[in-house]
Design a protein around this motif. Sequence first.
Motif, PDB file in Angstrom:
ATOM      1  N   GLU A  48       0.863   5.432   0.628  1.00 30.34           N
ATOM      2  CA  GLU A  48      -0.381   6.307   1.170  1.00 30.34           C
ATOM      3  C   GLU A  48       0.608   7.951   1.048  1.00 30.34           C
ATOM      4  N   ASN A  53      -3.777  11.199  11.188  1.00 32.13           N
ATOM      5  CA  ASN A  53      -3.523  11.023   9.839  1.00 32.13           C
ATOM      6  C   ASN A  53      -3.031   9.613   9.937  1.00 32.13           C
ATOM      7  N   ASN A  64      -6.072   7.008  10.960  1.00 29.84           N
ATOM      8  CA  ASN A  64      -6.976   6.884   9.867  1.00 29.84           C
ATOM      9  C   ASN A  64      -6.271   5.828   9.070  1.00 29.84           C
ATOM     10  N   LEU A  65      -4.976   5.892   8.885  1.00 28.23           N
ATOM     11  CA  LEU A  65      -4.317   5.001   7.912  1.00 28.23           C
ATOM     12  C   LEU A  65      -4.303   3.508   8.435  1.00 28.23           C
ATOM     13  N   ASN A  95      -6.671   2.570  10.311  1.00 25.20           N
ATOM     14  CA  ASN A  95      -7.964   2.149  10.363  1.00 25.20           C
ATOM     15  C   ASN A  95      -8.353   1.200   9.115  1.00 25.20           C
ATOM     16  N   HIS A  96      -7.830   2.141   8.000  1.00 28.37           N
ATOM     17  CA  HIS A  96      -8.046   1.871   6.712  1.00 28.37           C
ATOM     18  C   HIS A  96      -7.244   0.376   6.316  1.00 28.37           C
ATOM     19  N   LEU A  97      -6.065   0.159   6.961  1.00 28.14           N
ATOM     20  CA  LEU A  97      -5.257  -0.985   6.902  1.00 28.14           C
ATOM     21  C   LEU A  97      -5.923  -2.064   7.736  1.00 28.14           C
ATOM     22  N   ASP A  98      -6.690  -1.878   8.698  1.00 28.07           N
ATOM     23  CA  ASP A  98      -7.457  -2.731   9.700  1.00 28.07           C
ATOM     24  C   ASP A  98      -6.727  -3.437  10.652  1.00 28.07           C
ATOM     25  N   HIS A 157       0.772  -1.264  -0.010  1.00 25.50           N
ATOM     26  CA  HIS A 157      -0.014  -0.071  -0.081  1.00 25.50           C
ATOM     27  C   HIS A 157       0.829   1.251   0.076  1.00 25.50           C
TER      28      HIS A 157
END
Length: 234
Positions: free
Chosen positions: A151, A160, A163-164, A166-169, A149
Amino acid sequence: MINEYKNIKVIGFDADDTLWVNETYFREAEEKIQRLLSDYETPNKIDQELFKMEMKNLPIYGYGVKAFILSMVEVALELSNYNISNKTIEAILNIGKDMLEKPVELLDGVEEVLSDLSKKYRLILATKGDLLDQERKLQKSGLTKYFHHIEVLSDKRERNYSNLLNHLDIKPTEFLMIGNSLKSDILPLVNIKAHAIHIPFHTTWVHEQVSKKETNGKIYKTIGSLKELINLLN
């Protein structure tokens, strides 16, 4: 592997001055504009005013070479009392274009380390700056294949990174960030309970410098080179 890293699933890498040379080119550009504006101010004053202009413009333009070019032009106009020649403005623009066209100079051991760690971990690139410029450098670097990934962040603060993640779980305790900037790559991660390893670069932008008070009590590791990561994490 050191026990504290046993739960790591994803490793994030900063780009500029962690994987390839960047800040050196900004220092070279500053020296060039000092010479261009030498009829108007001393090198030290030009440097101070340029930094002040960068900080003033940061909320508007963000990070990166293009923002730096605009700040150089504005400083030239102000310090010359708006008498700067078109030729000098063109020379300033060419300084910026030269920066954008620089070859990507990888730091020692980068590809070896990414190749090794990508076999065991998910690797991501987490950088900030101008999107087009960062994409260009990544393409030139030949490193894209190692990253799960990529970003490009507008900034590198706690929110920041949260959020990253959370996106990557993944949980903060499952993430390790590698970078040269204590302010952007290390302390925000420590503050959200993630892991971080600091690899200092020989020059650091003033905006990225932190005081001993800011690092006091913060737990992170500092190593001398990327190559040390292989033994540390395997």
